[in-house]
Design an enzyme around this catalytic site. Structure first.
Site, PDB file in Angstrom:
ATOM      1  CB  SER A  16      32.892  37.707  62.905  1.00  0.00           C
ATOM      2  OG  SER A  16      33.826  38.753  63.015  1.00  0.00           O
TER       3      SER A  16
ATOM      4  CB  SER B  34      33.457  41.204  61.245  1.00  0.00           C
ATOM      5  OG  SER B  34      33.442  39.994  60.555  1.00  0.00           O
TER       6      SER B  34
ATOM      7  CE  LYS C 197      34.411  39.494  66.525  1.00  0.00           C
ATOM      8  NZ  LYS C 197      34.680  40.073  65.173  1.00  0.00           N
TER       9      LYS C 197
END
Ligand SMILES: NC(=O)CC(=O)O
Length: 413
Positions: A131, A155, A62
């Site tokens: 996210s 997330s 990420k």
């Protein structure tokens, strides 16, 4: 999807070279990335390492986690081209276990709530969630066998549910957040996405050097408490159906599954979580908020505007509430081995205007307990919906074993 466990078995057996395993992921990523948009950047000449339990495993990171080989742009123009000198701790843990970092996956700005361009691989008309959007989508699209994300609200678990993949948000601080852009130091937790529960367990075990996290050969039958989190509002039809399907499946598999009404302190903690999250975000993102206000993502900026005057006393009270709830939760786990609850209100919302709602996740992130998503239902013909398995703080091995019990029960039903 690419199974990490299957790659490990074939590499260990000598049936597949680590380089061929990496090549498989590179080929799949090239085939799907154009339509999904899971990556910010990637290394198309990636090679395998020659040793370690994760040799041959291509991993997506990420893009709020520092990487020496790739920029780290936080999903924001404020950090365009930003390059850390070194790797985040969890990236080094993966490399030390033999993994190969294939690239940076899309994130909402600073891991908050402004959507990314990434599409849900099951239906391109829907969000993959956030996210950790790119990590969930890249695994679901069969590009890579493992990806890292983070959870502050929901997330990891929510995008995993929307994309139909297994994922764990481990116990708070099982994985270090050193080198991960902070939103909330009380909540931020690094998590993993993979095809199934065994794949997640193998990835987490390898990167932590904790063999106890591997699934046992015989999965014990857990005592299950089913919680609907009524304080968070009613779920969508598909979310409620996923929970009913999973409950019926575990009962059919021989587990006791009884409805648990959570004491009021948990509703109070659920209400306290946003206070903690946003009060800490104002400190963690103070420089960006002050020096680059105009460049901040609109939904995040509005959220910070709304919470800018939260007094320290309100934050202190929220922390005290969280501590009381954690004590109550410890007592609850004397009655059951795991909680079974919703991973998300339902299937992925249509469009890219929202990454969905963390209302069924945020309490558990504040509690710091291990949470695992298991796909449980297919809504509207093609949209996955998961359920969430929760164990007591520090019992990550038990959470993974219980999730495997649920996963097996769903497969057999
Ligand atoms: N980072 C987060 O967990 C925010 C979210 O749930 O969308």
């Amino acid at each position: 999807m690419i199974s990490l466990a299957e790659l490990q078995r074939r590499i260990d057996a000598g049936d597949l070279s680590a380089d061929a395993a990496i090549a498989q992921s590179l080929e799949a990523t090239s085939a799907h990335e154009k339509s999904i948009g899971a990556f910010v950047c990637r290394d198309e000449s990636l090679r395998a390492q020659s040793a370690g339990p994760l040799r041959g495993i291509a991993v997506g990171i990420k893009d709020i986690m520092d990487t020496a080989e790739f920029p780290t742009e936080m999903g924001s123009p404020i950090y365009r081209g930003f390059r850390s000198r070194g790797d985040a701790a969890v990236v080094m843990m993966l490399k030390q276990a033999g993994a190969s970092i294939v690239g940076k996956t899309t994130t909402t700005a600073f891991a908050s709530i402004d959507p990314t361009p990434t599409l849900n691989p099951h239906n391109h008309g829907h969000t993959p969630g956030g996210s950790s959007s790119g990590s969930a989508a890249a695994v679901a699209a069969g590009m890579i066998p493992l990806a890292l994300g983070t959870q502050t609200g929901g997330s990891v678990i929510r995008p995993a549910s929307f994309c139909g993949v297994a994922a764990i948000k481990p116990s708070y601080r099982l994985l270090p957040t050193v080198g991960v852009k902070c939103y909330s130091w009380t909540l931020d937790t690094v998590g993993l996405f993979a095809a199934g529960v065994d794949d997640v367990a193998r990835g987490l075990s390898a990167m932590t050097g904790r063999p106890e996290l591997l699934l046992p050969p015989d999965i014990p039958t857990p005592r299950i408490g089913v919680v609907t989190q009524d304080f968070a509002g009613a779920p969508d039809a598909s979310g409620g159906e996923a929970l009913r399907i999973a409950t019926r499946a575990v009962e059919k598999a021989g587990a006791s599954a009884r409805a648990l009404d959570l004491p009021e302190i948990f509703a109070e903690a659920w209400r306290a979580q946003p206070i903690v999250q946003e009060f800490e975000a104002h400190r963690a993102l103070a420089w960006e908020y002050r020096e680059h206000y105009a460049q901040m993502a609109p939904l995040l900026r509005a959220k910070l505007d709304e919470s800018r005057n939260t007094p320290p006393v309100a934050y202190d009270e929220a922390i005290k509430t969280a501590n009381r709830a954690r004590q109550a939760l410890e007592e609850l786990f004397d009655e059951v081995d795991m909680l079974l609850t919703l991973s998300a209100p339902g299937a992925a919302p249509r469009g890219l205007g929202s990454t969905g709602d963390a209302r069924y996740n945020r309490l558990w992130t504040l509690m710091g307990v291990p949470c695992v998503n298991v796909p449980a239902h297919i809504a509207d013909g093609d949209l996955p919906v998961g359920v969430q398995i929760i164990a007591r703080y520090g019992a990550d091995a038990a959470a993974l074993a219980a999730a495997r019990f649920v996963e097996d029960a769903l497969r057999r039903q």
